[in-house]
Design a protein around this motif. Structure first.
Motif, PDB file in Angstrom:
ATOM      1  N   UNK A 100       0.811  -1.212   0.000  1.00 46.70           N
ATOM      2  CA  UNK A 100       0.000   0.000   0.000  1.00 46.70           C
ATOM      3  C   UNK A 100       0.849   1.268   0.000  1.00 46.70           C
ATOM      4  N   UNK A 101       1.880   1.273   0.835  1.00 43.51           N
ATOM      5  CA  UNK A 101       2.648   2.512   0.891  1.00 43.51           C
ATOM      6  C   UNK A 101       4.149   2.263   0.807  1.00 43.51           C
ATOM      7  N   UNK A 102       4.515   1.116   0.270  1.00 42.30           N
ATOM      8  CA  UNK A 102       5.934   0.885   0.059  1.00 42.30           C
ATOM      9  C   UNK A 102       6.073  -0.024  -1.146  1.00 42.30           C
ATOM     10  N   UNK A 103       7.287  -0.417  -1.438  1.00 39.44           N
ATOM     11  CA  UNK A 103       7.479  -1.216  -2.626  1.00 39.44           C
ATOM     12  C   UNK A 103       8.700  -2.110  -2.445  1.00 39.44           C
ATOM     13  N   UNK A 105      11.350  -3.916  -4.791  1.00 37.69           N
ATOM     14  CA  UNK A 105      11.767  -3.853  -6.183  1.00 37.69           C
ATOM     15  C   UNK A 105      12.852  -4.899  -6.436  1.00 37.69           C
ATOM     16  N   UNK A 116      15.398  -4.280  -3.556  1.00 39.84           N
ATOM     17  CA  UNK A 116      15.343  -3.046  -2.774  1.00 39.84           C
ATOM     18  C   UNK A 116      14.005  -2.991  -2.035  1.00 39.84           C
ATOM     19  N   UNK A 118      11.742  -0.473   0.042  1.00 45.05           N
ATOM     20  CA  UNK A 118      11.634   0.965   0.340  1.00 45.05           C
ATOM     21  C   UNK A 118      11.222   1.208   1.788  1.00 45.05           C
ATOM     22  N   UNK A 119      10.484   0.284   2.374  1.00 42.94           N
ATOM     23  CA  UNK A 119      10.029   0.508   3.747  1.00 42.94           C
ATOM     24  C   UNK A 119      11.196   0.428   4.717  1.00 42.94           C
ATOM     25  N   UNK A 120      12.077  -0.530   4.455  1.00 45.75           N
ATOM     26  CA  UNK A 120      13.196  -0.715   5.364  1.00 45.75           C
ATOM     27  C   UNK A 120      14.398   0.120   4.939  1.00 45.75           C
ATOM     28  N   UNK A 121      14.405   0.562   3.692  1.00 48.18           N
ATOM     29  CA  UNK A 121      15.552   1.303   3.187  1.00 48.18           C
ATOM     30  C   UNK A 121      16.771   0.414   3.008  1.00 48.18           C
TER      31      UNK A 121
ATOM     32  N   UNK B  67       2.480  -1.734   8.989  1.00 41.96           N
ATOM     33  CA  UNK B  67       1.101  -1.267   8.939  1.00 41.96           C
ATOM     34  C   UNK B  67       0.914  -0.192   7.898  1.00 41.96           C
ATOM     35  N   UNK B  68      -0.321   0.234   7.761  1.00 46.38           N
ATOM     36  CA  UNK B  68      -0.659   1.194   6.722  1.00 46.38           C
ATOM     37  C   UNK B  68       0.129   2.474   6.879  1.00 46.38           C
ATOM     38  N   UNK B  69       0.793   2.856   5.825  1.00 43.77           N
ATOM     39  CA  UNK B  69       1.466   4.143   5.839  1.00 43.77           C
ATOM     40  C   UNK B  69       2.773   4.145   6.591  1.00 43.77           C
ATOM     41  N   UNK B  70       3.002   3.131   7.378  1.00 43.62           N
ATOM     42  CA  UNK B  70       4.230   3.103   8.146  1.00 43.62           C
ATOM     43  C   UNK B  70       5.450   3.092   7.255  1.00 43.62           C
ATOM     44  N   UNK B  71       5.361   2.271   6.208  1.00 40.43           N
ATOM     45  CA  UNK B  71       6.479   2.174   5.279  1.00 40.43           C
ATOM     46  C   UNK B  71       6.766   3.508   4.624  1.00 40.43           C
ATOM     47  N   UNK B  72       5.670   4.220   4.331  1.00 42.58           N
ATOM     48  CA  UNK B  72       5.815   5.507   3.683  1.00 42.58           C
ATOM     49  C   UNK B  72       6.492   6.501   4.620  1.00 42.58           C
ATOM     50  N   UNK B  74       8.497   5.763   7.044  1.00 41.91           N
ATOM     51  CA  UNK B  74       9.895   5.399   7.186  1.00 41.91           C
ATOM     52  C   UNK B  74      10.702   5.956   6.031  1.00 41.91           C
ATOM     53  N   UNK B  75      10.138   5.864   4.830  1.00 39.25           N
ATOM     54  CA  UNK B  75      10.845   6.377   3.669  1.00 39.25           C
ATOM     55  C   UNK B  75      10.872   7.904   3.683  1.00 39.25           C
ATOM     56  N   UNK B 169      10.082   5.171  -4.289  1.00 37.15           N
ATOM     57  CA  UNK B 169       9.903   3.899  -3.587  1.00 37.15           C
ATOM     58  C   UNK B 169      10.542   2.762  -4.350  1.00 37.15           C
ATOM     59  N   UNK B 250       0.063   7.356  -3.615  1.00 40.68           N
ATOM     60  CA  UNK B 250       1.411   6.836  -3.357  1.00 40.68           C
ATOM     61  C   UNK B 250       2.098   6.431  -4.667  1.00 40.68           C
TER      62      UNK B 250
END
Lengths: 352, 289, 327
Positions: A100-103, A105, A116, A118-121, B67-72, B74-75, B169, B250
């Motif tokens: 939903x908010x990361x990827x 790759x 890669x 993106x959430x963990x970098x 969770x929702x948005x958490x990854x975002x 963090x980035x 991302x 996103x």
């Protein structure tokens, strides 16, 4: 009066137009009628699929599972909503799995493989062994005559299944043949049939659906929801990690493909039976079980949540059932799994 | 054309009305307070993320970033590009739609309550023009609100991280014009979603003279839509829900941009816009002033 | 009901002067409630028409329909020769109105509020707007308070700002709904003088009020509404004259006066300070001559002012809500 009628007209017309638009947006893409295509034999179709070189393309692949298994935290592969796939036609590719908010790759480049998160970098890099891609390119030349391979493949399949072409379908806007594998009646499997939609021009499998007994909706379906053939931008097949990314180097040659997971040794597997009732037998390495625990994933707890406890001659353990497959994990770490009912797994474990 | 044949002008130019409307909107203390609040959010987010220093924490699926948005988030801590978009994503869930609803509520219900709408109707401003001016006012306000978040988000991220952290991302690094283009795209797309909310708010606003009714309806609508959106049993309904499109924002952070959801979300917003404005128009022309 | 309205003296005559505003068969219902019914109103051009009626008699609803703010359930409205509300765009630029109290934004100054309204005035070019606003403020005596926020205005200042908004551009017709509400006597006088100025300039004015003294002091015409219908309308003097004219005579011998008048077949009755003689069958000089001939001492004789008050009371006596009186 006049004003009122005008007002009512505008309200009705505008609302109807908007609602119609929403309706069109909500309409499932699969509502198109099946295309008319020339008849083709199953063997010829399989042959052309084996012969075909996937062309340069981009698309969105989606996985739709109705396995009846709750999503498991820590297993990203299944909770990915969809993946975007790019391929240059010459062995280089990129897969982007959208969360939903990361990827996540994965890039398979000329000489290296990158992943890669993106959430963990974090990123992982693996150098490809020399000639890995040449090997890939020359596969066609090295292999035998594709039509002969096709015959072999179809023959093998027909030992346990009926292979047929059952009509046509439209997948991601493309006309496709539906190749259907139906397990023979004596196969003890949960699967009723597997359908593979093959693009009528490019002969690329576009969709695979697994259907089980008693339902018309596929228990598992993976396929393209969008696909477009054509050359892709060069930059997609190169990767340099963003600044500040933690990069892990991996030894060349190992785990060449996109795989998720830690560095723990994978479980080793053995096979029992053949055809549809093949059962995979294995043992979960102890360090992986411990590793899982230290990672915060409570293996036993998870089994207790999703599985039901069983006992038998093999000892005791847990059985996890889904609509297309069953797995039995014993207390001492033995594992048996297959697209079969629980009974077959018990037998396989007991016959060891 | 009618105007040409008339010796005296029968109606004031729309541009003048729009200017007067904008002056009124941006002179209102409430508007300025909301814009200020929205502008501060990305700054707070950026500072909080920088202080919390999430680098190195959490692998996917676990830890505080899950969770929702958490990854975002963090980035967002490390990328100039991501912070403004993350701020837009967060505020689009609730605050921005409420700001749009507030603008829509004040435009008709609020003006009816103070008796000021009558002044323009008597000038006269025809009801169609009145709605046009009001809609343009709401549209401008929402654009400014979204831009505010993006600008303060980008500036905060620039100050905290420097200009060399324009990565997506997908792990690719963008040029500055490309990054600005994407932020502009995000602002535009978010604004379009807010126009849809604002149009619905205007429609409700035309039926009442209590601005709070409009705010409460929009807030209730968002909550109901979110709940419906979270029920898997109602998945057939999901393509119709406006809120279900909002995560697509996103996608501007992915490379290449997958455009299907963004386009679908924009079309969906356009449908809501048409419905909202036509109901607002129908109510406004038949309403007693 | 129509018959009643037309029975009033000086009803609409087809040959009469041009009307600035008129209604025919006007009717407005809200659900089952009838707010206005069978109203055939005529506002002669150049007149100052006072619209009278108890609260809730339909004055404001009628005015709102005249202005096209409310869609009539039935009937026709003409405003400056244009059918309303369809041709509002033609009629309204020449009409200034203050309806249902002033409506302004509290956080803006009086001047800014007027600037906002002026932006919507078709008759004002953009360049003229600031000057027009300043002139309107000056006209109602708000030049010094124009820069202050509306929030801090007194009731009277608010009312005057509303009047200023109605007078932003030179109008042909000005409609003021209860313009003196909340005003002190000085403020009321100012409004009267504004109305007088407008009248002198040939502007038609329609003032609604429940204050009879105010109407009597400023209006040339009246229209009386009661329970949603128009019960009388016409020239103020004619209306009052038509009301059983009488002569009030001050005398120390009222008994003798009554006897003398009755002997001359004139109806008369004693009053505390004399006698009141009806003028239905005789003129005022006849009455005075009769009394003098009879040797009754006459200190003073004057036409009795039945007054609007009496007229109004008679026309609206069935109304439950008594009008507010103020002298």
């Amino acid at each position: 009066m006049n004003t009122k009628r005008k007002a009512a007209t505008v309200a009705v017309a505008g609302t109807a137009a908007g609602a119609l638009g929403l309706g069109l947006l909500a309409m499932p893409a699969g509502a198109e009628s099946a295309p008319e295509l020339p008849e083709i034999e199953a063997q010829e179709l399989v042959g052309s699929v084996l012969k075909a070189q996937p062309p340069a393309m981009s698309g969105t692949a989606t996985v739709d599972n109705e396995l009846g298994l709750p999503s498991v935290p820590g297993m990203p592969a299944l909770d990915a909503q969809s993946a975007r796939v790019y391929y240059d036609g010459e062995g280089r590719g990129r897969v982007a799995m959208e969360q939903q908010s990361s990827e996540l790759t994965y890039v398979l480049g000329e000489r290296e493989f990158w992943s890669y998160d993106s959430a963990a970098g974090t990123a992982t890099r693996a150098e490809l062994p020399d000639g890995a891609r040449e090997q890939h390119r020359n596969q066609e030349a090295a292999g035998a005559d594709p039509s002969q391979v096709a015959t072999q493949v179809v023959d093998r399949l027909e030992e346990s299944s009926n292979v047929s072409v059952d009509g046509t379908a439209r997948v991601a806007g493309r006309a496709a043949y539906e190749l259907v594998l139906t397990p023979k009646p004596d196969e003890r499997t949960l699967v009723r049939e597997v359908r593979v939609a093959v693009d009528s021009e490019e002969r690329l499998p576009l969709r695979m659906s697994v259907l089980t007994h008693g339902t018309t909706e596929p228990a598992f379906e993976a396929g393209f929801s969008e696909i477009e053939f054509g050359p892709q931008p060069e930059r997609l097949f190169e990767f340099s990690p963003p600044e500040g990314t933690e990069v892990t180097e991996r030894e060349p040659g190992r785990n060449g493909g996109p795989q998720h997971g830690g560095d723990a040794e994978g479980p080793e597997f053995d096979v029992a039976g053949d055809g549809w009732d093949t059962v995979l037998l294995g043992r979960i390495p102890s360090e992986m079980r411990e590793g899982a625990e230290s990672n915060g994933t409570d293996m036993t707890g998870m089994l207790e949540r999703f599985g039901k406890p069983v006992q038998g001659e093999f000892g005791s353990g847990h059985v996890v059932e889904t609509r297309i497959g069953t797995a039995l994990i014993t207390e001492d770490g033995r594992i048996a799994a297959g697209a079969v009912p629980e009974q077959v797994l018990r037998q396989a474990l007991e016959n060891r | 054309m009618e105007v040409m044949t008339e010796p005296a002008r029968r109606t004031a130019p729309v541009s003048r009305l729009v200017r007067a409307e904008l002056r009124w909107i941006f002179r209102r203390p409430r508007t300025l307070a909301v814009l200020g609040l929205l502008g501060v959010i990305p700054v707070i987010m950026g500072i909080a993320l920088a202080v919390a220093d999430p680098t190195g924490s959490s692998s996917p699926g676990e830890g505080p970033g899950a969770g929702e948005g958490g990854g975002l988030l963090a980035t967002a801590a490390g990328s100039v590009l991501v912070l403004p978009i993350a701020a837009l994503t967060m505020t689009l869930r609730m605050l921005l739609p409420l700001a749009a609803a507030m603008a829509g509520a004040d435009a008709l219900a609020g003006e009816t309550a103070t008796g000021t709408l009558r002044g323009w109707l008597l000038a006269p401003v025809s009801r169609g023009r009145l709605l046009l001016v009001k809609a343009l006012g709401v549209a401008t306000f929402t654009l400014v609100a979204a831009t505010m978040i993006a600008v303060t988000g980008a500036v905060t991220a620039l100050v905290l991280n420097g200009a060399d952290t324009l990565y997506t991302l997908s792990g690719t690094t963008l040029s500055i014009p490309d990054a600005l283009g994407r932020i502009a795209l995000a602002v535009g797309w978010v604004t379009l979603q807010l126009w849809a909310v604002g149009a619905v708010a205007l429609a409700i606003s035309a039926f009442t003279e209590h601005p709070m009714v409009v705010l409460a309806s929009v807030l209730g609508g968002i909550i109901v839509f979110t709940v419906l959106g979270s029920l898997d049993a109602l998945s057939w309904l999901h393509p119709v829900l406006l809120t279900e499109a909002w995560w697509a924002i996103v996608d501007v952070l992915r490379d290449p941009i997958p455009d299907a959801d963004l386009i679908g979300g924009a079309l969906k917003a356009a449908c809501y816009l048409v419905i909202g404005l036509s109901i607002a128009y129908a109510r406004l022309v038949s309403k007693d002033g | 009901m129509t018959a009643q309205a037309e029975s009033a003296v000086a009803g609409p005559s087809p040959e009469g002067p041009a009307t600035a505003a008129s209604t025919r068969g006007l009717r407005k219902t809200y659900g089952r409630t009838v707010a206005v019914e069978h109203v055939d109103l005529d506002v002669p051009e150049g007149a100052v028409l006072g619209m009278l009626g108890p609260n809730g008699s339909g004055k404001t609803t009628t005015i709102r329909m005249l202005l096209g703010l409310v869609q009539p359930t039935d009937g026709d409205v003409q405003l400056l020769g244009h059918p309303m509300p369809d041709r509002a765009a033609e009629a309204l630029p020449d009409v200034g109105a203050l309806v249902e109290g002033p409506g302004f934004h509290p956080f803006l100054s009086g001047r800014e509020n007027l600037l906002r309204l002026a932006a919507a005035e078709p008759r004002l070019t953009s360049g003229r707007i600031p000057a027009a606003v300043d002139e309107a403020l000056e006209r109602v005596g708000l030049t010094r308070a124009g820069g202050r926020r509306y929030r801090g205005y007194s009731l009277g200042m608010k009312q005057r700002l509303g009047l200023a908004a109605a007078l932003l551009v030179p109008r042909r017709l000005v409609m003021l709904d209860e313009p003196t509400n909340g005003l002190d006597p000085a403020g009321t006088r100012e409004i009267r003088s504004v109305i007088a100025d407008l009248h002198r300039d040939g502007v038609t004015v329609l003032v609604s009020s429940h204050l009879l003294a105010e109407v009597e002091a400023t209006c040339t015409h009246v229209a009386v509404m009661n329970e949603g219908t128009l019960v009388a309308q016409g020239d103020l003097t004619e209306l009052l004259e038509s009301e059983s004219p009488a002569l009030e005579v001050s005398t120390t011998d009222s008994a003798a006066a009554v006897t003398a008048l009755r002997a001359a077949h004139l109806s008369a009755r004693p009053t505390p300070d004399g006698v009141r003689a009806e003028l239905t069958r005789a003129t005022a000089p006849d009455v005075v001559a009769t009394l003098v001939d009879a040797g009754v001492p006459v200190y003073e004789a004057r036409r009795s002012r039945t007054g609007l008050e009496d007229l109004f009371a008679r026309l609206t006596q069935d109304s439950e809500e008594a009008p507010t009186w103020r002298s």
